[in-house]
Design an enzyme around this catalytic site. Structure first.
Site, PDB file in Angstrom:
ATOM      1  N   HIS B 137       0.763  -1.271   0.100  1.00 15.26           N
ATOM      2  CA  HIS B 137       0.152  -0.034  -0.016  1.00 15.26           C
ATOM      3  C   HIS B 137       0.889   1.211   0.010  1.00 15.26           C
ATOM      4  O   HIS B 137       0.193   2.175   0.117  1.00 15.26           O
ATOM      5  CB  HIS B 137      -1.003   0.302   1.170  1.00 15.26           C
ATOM      6  CG  HIS B 137      -2.174  -1.160   1.095  1.00 15.26           C
ATOM      7  ND1 HIS B 137      -1.765  -2.260   1.201  1.00 15.26           N
ATOM      8  CD2 HIS B 137      -3.405  -0.789   0.932  1.00 15.26           C
ATOM      9  CE1 HIS B 137      -2.751  -3.055   1.179  1.00 15.26           C
ATOM     10  NE2 HIS B 137      -3.878  -2.137   1.118  1.00 15.26           N
ATOM     11  N   GLY B 188      -0.451  -2.162  -6.157  1.00 18.93           N
ATOM     12  CA  GLY B 188      -1.323  -3.252  -5.779  1.00 18.93           C
ATOM     13  C   GLY B 188      -2.728  -2.880  -5.310  1.00 18.93           C
ATOM     14  O   GLY B 188      -3.761  -3.983  -5.478  1.00 18.93           O
ATOM     15  N   HIS B 267     -11.249  -7.476  -5.408  1.00 19.94           N
ATOM     16  CA  HIS B 267     -11.527  -6.678  -4.434  1.00 19.94           C
ATOM     17  C   HIS B 267     -11.934  -5.253  -4.783  1.00 19.94           C
ATOM     18  O   HIS B 267     -11.746  -4.541  -5.674  1.00 19.94           O
ATOM     19  CB  HIS B 267     -10.294  -6.239  -3.729  1.00 19.94           C
ATOM     20  CG  HIS B 267     -10.228  -5.295  -2.491  1.00 19.94           C
ATOM     21  ND1 HIS B 267     -10.017  -3.859  -2.460  1.00 19.94           N
ATOM     22  CD2 HIS B 267     -10.576  -5.701  -1.274  1.00 19.94           C
ATOM     23  CE1 HIS B 267     -10.227  -3.614  -1.238  1.00 19.94           C
ATOM     24  NE2 HIS B 267     -10.498  -4.585  -0.427  1.00 19.94           N
ATOM     25  N   GLU B 319     -13.487  -9.479  -0.241  1.00 23.18           N
ATOM     26  CA  GLU B 319     -14.337  -8.196  -0.267  1.00 23.18           C
ATOM     27  C   GLU B 319     -14.311  -8.012  -1.581  1.00 23.18           C
ATOM     28  O   GLU B 319     -14.218  -6.785  -2.166  1.00 23.18           O
ATOM     29  CB  GLU B 319     -13.476  -6.990   0.626  1.00 23.18           C
ATOM     30  CG  GLU B 319     -13.216  -7.562   1.923  1.00 23.18           C
ATOM     31  CD  GLU B 319     -12.097  -6.521   2.490  1.00 23.18           C
ATOM     32  OE1 GLU B 319     -11.413  -5.940   1.971  1.00 23.18           O
ATOM     33  OE2 GLU B 319     -12.509  -6.127   3.961  1.00 23.18           O
ATOM     34  N   CYS B 337     -16.978   1.678   1.393  1.00 26.75           N
ATOM     35  CA  CYS B 337     -16.090   2.223   0.736  1.00 26.75           C
ATOM     36  C   CYS B 337     -16.206   1.833  -0.879  1.00 26.75           C
ATOM     37  O   CYS B 337     -15.631   2.696  -1.699  1.00 26.75           O
ATOM     38  CB  CYS B 337     -14.604   1.661   1.311  1.00 26.75           C
ATOM     39  SG  CYS B 337     -14.175   2.445   2.604  1.00 26.75           S
ATOM     40  N   CYS B 415     -11.244   2.455   7.503  1.00 26.45           N
ATOM     41  CA  CYS B 415     -11.202   2.898   6.031  1.00 26.45           C
ATOM     42  C   CYS B 415     -12.652   3.635   5.593  1.00 26.45           C
ATOM     43  O   CYS B 415     -12.724   4.817   5.190  1.00 26.45           O
ATOM     44  CB  CYS B 415     -11.033   1.931   4.827  1.00 26.45           C
ATOM     45  SG  CYS B 415     -12.050   0.701   4.892  1.00 26.45           S
ATOM     46  N   CYS B 416     -13.642   3.083   6.074  1.00 27.97           N
ATOM     47  CA  CYS B 416     -15.174   3.525   5.811  1.00 27.97           C
ATOM     48  C   CYS B 416     -15.417   4.787   6.345  1.00 27.97           C
ATOM     49  O   CYS B 416     -15.971   5.864   5.822  1.00 27.97           O
ATOM     50  CB  CYS B 416     -16.160   2.429   5.893  1.00 27.97           C
ATOM     51  SG  CYS B 416     -15.683   0.915   5.021  1.00 27.97           S
TER      52      CYS B 416
END
Lengths: 649, 649
Positions: B137, B188, B267, B319, B337, B415-416
């Site tokens: 990330h 990625g 994803h 996910e 998200c 994250c959301c």
């Protein structure tokens, strides 16, 4: 006082002559048993080697090598032997018997001096015997081999395996029990309990029943044996990274004492075997509280956790029961073995109480959710028996990833095929039972039986074309007794004629009772009309609200894409009168399909997902065909299947 | 030639005055942003510590310590800063701006000499920078921080963070690219692609666009970068037992070059961000083949893989997107998200082509499947947004084990919530756009806007009580231009009045176009009648066959147990005329519920699961209430919820 009110006619007294079951028995005889023999001996190419016979040869010192397979690999040999025993009862076969005798010699040779017998521990972990009853299936394998020993003894009169297993059970009895210095344990995978009851009946030795009683009563009590065992072996497991944190007690039904259990939980095969043993023990010992426990668990399963096919254990996680009214169709695990365990359970309940509440379920099981596990070639098997299947989802979705659209060949973990073999070959022992004055016909399986009713020897025959036809004829031999014929729950009406004359028998607990002095050759004709029925589910069963299953007699039907195209949920049905039976022999001789009309939502011309419902009619009337659920997936096209069809009143 | 046909009015030119969204913006302003600040600083008790600010302090040498959190922990700070930027555009706040400036100073202090910035690698793995673009990330965090930098610059005029990120992007540009000696890699987890397009627009520097172009075009080509990278680091992963066998290329949409991708896979957030970047790049570069690829993927998602709420990514496993027409309701993952990423995607598509096929989906998303992720207290959040929920199953079944019946507090992987914060605070920038001669009203959000239309500065205001009411009033300022108002796909009819006089505008690509010479103060009244509608699914969507969703305007409704008792599948509806809207303010001021009558299967008096369908009527007429799906789970009783209701014609 024992709670046994009626005794099933043993296999040796019943000869099956039945269009449906004789064929299944032929498949078992000609296909499953020989095929399994090759599997056990690693002679089937492209199949995970079983190594099960090799393990015994190594344990017996006849060859060198390592243990291979699951810790319960021995049980595959046991189940094969048990099926062979039943199969020899059906039809003698000297060569097969010689082969079986050879296996028994091998097993005897593998047994240790002190009676110990379990090739996994003998070969791989000789220092760890009896240290992990939780996971290692030692007592489970002992149970299966004991069942095989009893069956083989009853079929052939040969007691060599029986003697072997009595020695091992004696050793277990020395190791396990309430006395100080003994392990206060019980099987992590129940099976031995029911086997001990069989051994007790075959030998008359009370101590086998006492050992069973100890194991059933100790289960789930505190201090908890599996906790103690885990501590004792310093939390070492047998697999994976070694550290075992805690015991999932619900998984193996040891979360509380059996008399406090009110819901079926955990691994469904463990549950089915345990409850069978509990019912068996209650019957033999006359323990009312235990009988109540069995009844409570039965009622929970049948009233809240059983699919219409008889399938149980809806969850893939833990191959387990889920919870009340949670019966998803597309992800249903429904292990074949779990349905078979319910067959065993039903028989034990019937033995205490000849009530059609048990035999109706027995019938539901044998014609639907058990034999669905086997392809009609006898060489391919389902572990899982879902009630709807969308092939794309089985390949691409995690929800249905455990479901197969086609029956694969024999598996590495080969529990289901031999379990089916022993159920099918022993089916004769589920048909008839008798009390002091009554003969019960629990199932409508064409057969000749010799029964003991209050000391009288009586012969009874039944013939018919069940499950495709509801006309059954009985022929009786002379004597004073009642003939009790089950009136299935699915039957709206029935008629009975004795020697051609109509009669109106009373119905007690679902059985029509004809009590009279019979003459040789008296005939009884039972007529059970078999219209096509729409069956609905309890509104609490969310998954099936607004849907119906189509049944005719005891047979549950399903839609397959092979007959009806894809997207079966786009179809709805509205009236059973739109359907009629048709002898089609699609995949099985004499098979009766249902043909009729349904409504199909018209395909959309635009590639959109949602739109307003407009007033205009967008349904097309289409012809559909339903095939027996047990036979699904026997053709090339297995894209989709569903039992529950949308119902548009 | 660029493919940009219209440009959205930036946030600074739009002021929202809207009953619905002003309240959401207040929640974001008063609750989410301050709450997130406390989360980032580990000041919220009983919550997994974020450590995100601490990581920057450690990287900046201001304190000692270890890295804690996910490898993408930095992105939480970025998303917070981005939301703060939008929020400052809405309403100045000196103290908040000072706090944000302080965070930016900290980030600048953490940046290394060469421009590198990623606290995970700086603190924990300084030797492994740029060695695992697949999992770690690094580029994803760079993307989020770049978005924050652009947003903060546009909101405040301050370019400190922008300068920081330009330096880091320059370093990335040095390391990654087609030239020999550079890594031929790409993210990625896509995100940087769309951020580079934003950076290009903010700075006018072509090289950012070129870097984006390289990354998009290299993705999925052979030799495969992620395979090379895996080999290069000798199959070492960053987590777990270390050995990484292979790369799941579908998971991160690198299974083939983007122009060959025809189905959304893997994803779902990765997919949504990638496709957004692809559309953005296509628009800026004028690459028609890339625009086609974006359109193909859009059509696949919207036409085959999107829930009626706008939710995407139906599978918990990965996910991820599942496959065409596989949209199970009870196990739907539908990460918040992922729905938000579709909002971004929609905006990019609209910028190329002002067609209601995009803005209708945008509307579907903002009123349903995005904000459903947040409780109305602004402190509890759903990751997953299923379309039906049975609380018992969420606790006891593996199928729905990932679903929550109540929104939990801020998560460890956060994250959301900040994604929702940035969507809500930036909503003004989705409402209006303009081309050389046309002003588009894409959304009906009460607001005042200043727009540039062919060089003319024009002011437009819209007012209404959307989504509860379809009456919208526009006030225009003088000029020659067309006003294009979206006629939503859900609208059967519409009327338009200009200065009180009815008119019949032409409709182009779903927009009613009023082209004229406007005077200051001219008014337009748009009336979109909002009857209660039953919406059906494509017959190929098996899960919803025989069911309808109730909608009114853009709002998808659901049944909850709190209003209607348990076992919602036992209910069926038959006619939209049985329902009417009712202003209820159940959990939200001005909320409009739907009240009406449905039919409920009568509970059974016996504890059985199945029975014949008899002719007798067994349905009870019952009153029901439906609440907006976005508001479900905001009350104590969250036993059950369902969007798709059985439809009995």
């Amino acid at each position: 006082m024992r709670l046994v009110t009626n005794e099933f006619a043993p296999l040796s007294s019943v000869k099956i002559h039945d269009g449906f079951w004789s064929r299944y028995q032929d498949i078992a005889k000609d296909k499953i048993i020989p095929y399994q023999w090759r599997v056990l001996n690693d002679q089937v190419p492209n199949t995970e080697p079983s190594h099960a016979i090799a393990n015994f040869r190594i344990a017996a010192g006849l060859e060198e090598g390592e243990f291979h397979g699951y810790v319960f690999q021995d049980s595959d040999v046991a189940k094969w032997l048990e099926a062979v025993a039943y199969r020899l009862s059906i039809a003698p076969d000297e060569e097969l018997e010689r082969t079986a005798d050879g296996v028994i010699d091998l097993i005897a040779a593998a047994q240790e001096e002190d009676g110990y017998l379990d090739t996994f521990f003998q070969i791989a972990e000789p220092e760890k015997k009896f240290t992990n009853l939780l996971d290692c299936h030692e007592l489970y394998c002992a149970g299966h081999m004991t069942e095989a020993a009893v069956a083989y003894y009853e079929a052939t009169g040969k007691d060599k395996l029986l003697a072997v297993m009595r020695r091992f059970i004696d050793l277990i009895d020395e190791k396990i029990g309430p006395e100080e210095g003994k392990l206060h344990g019980y099987p992590g995978h129940p099976e031995l309990e029911l086997a001990l009851c069989r051994l007790y009946r075959a030998t008359g030795e009370e101590r086998y029943l006492c050992l069973c009683e100890y194991m059933v009563n100790a289960r789930g009590t505190e201090p908890h044996y599996f906790d103690w065992e885990l501590e004792k072996r310093e939390h070492r497991g047998f697999w994976g990274d070694g550290y075992q944190d805690r015991v999932d007690k619900r998984y193996n039904q040891s979360h509380k004492p059996i008399r406090e259990q009110t819901e079926a939980v955990g691994h469904s095969v463990r549950a089915g075997y345990l409850y069978t043993g509990v019912a068996d023990l209650a019957a033999e010992t006359g323990d009312e509280s235990l009988a109540r426990a069995a009844r409570t668990l039965w009622d929970n399963i049948v009233g809240r956790q059983m699919y219409i096919t008889g399938g149980v254990g809806s969850q893939v996680w833990g191959e387990a029961f889920s919870f009340d009214y949670h019966l998803p169709n597309d992800s249903a695990y429904n292990e074949t073995c779990a349905a078979i365990s319910m067959v065993f359970f039903a028989k034990r309940m019937l033995r205490m109480d000849p009530d059609s509440r048990y035999s109706d379920v027995l019938e539901r099981l044998i014609y639907n959710g058990t034999i669905s596990g086997m392809a009609l070639d006898g060489e391919h098997f389902f572990y899982t028996n879902p009630l709807s299947m969308w092939e794309s989802a089985t390949r691409k979705s995690g929800v249905a990833g455990h479901i197969r659209s086609k029956r694969p060949g024999w598996f590495g973990c080969a529990c289901c095929p031999p379990n089916l073999a022993r159920m099918i070959t022993s089916l004769g022992s589920y048909v008839w039972s008798s009390s002091a004055d009554t003969i019960y016909a629990h199932l409508y399986v064409g057969s000749d039986a010799e029964l003991d009713v209050g000391g009288q020897k009586v012969k009874l025959a039944q013939r018919g074309n069940y499950p495709w036809d509801g006309h059954i004829t009985f022929t009786a031999s002379a004597g004073e007794y009642a003939l009790a014929m089950r009136i299935p729950g699915w039957a709206r009406t029935f008629t009975v004629k004795v020697n051609g004359a109509g009669t109106s028998p009373s119905v007690v607990k679902g059985y029509a009772i004809l009590r009279r002095t019979w003459q040789d050759g008296d005939t009884v004709e039972l007529e059970l009309p078999m219209p096509v029925e729409f069956v609905e589910s309890n509104p609490l069963l969310r998954e099936d609200d607004g849907r119906v299953a189509l049944m005719r007699g005891p047979v549950v039907y399903c839609l397959e894409a092979a007959d009806n195209g894809e997207c079966l949920d786009a179809l709805s049905v509205s009236d059973p009168a739109d359907f009629e039976p048709e002898e089609a022999s699609t995949v099985f001789p004499g098979e009766v399909d249902l043909v009729g009309t349904a409504w199909r939502r018209r395909p959309w011309t635009s590639d959109t997902l949602y739109r307003r419902v407009e007033a205009c009619d967008d349904l097309d009337e289409v012809p559909v065909r339903l095939v027996p659920y047990a036979f699904w997936g026997n053709r090339e096209d297995t894209r989709e299947m569903t039992v529950w069809v949308r119902f548009d009143r």
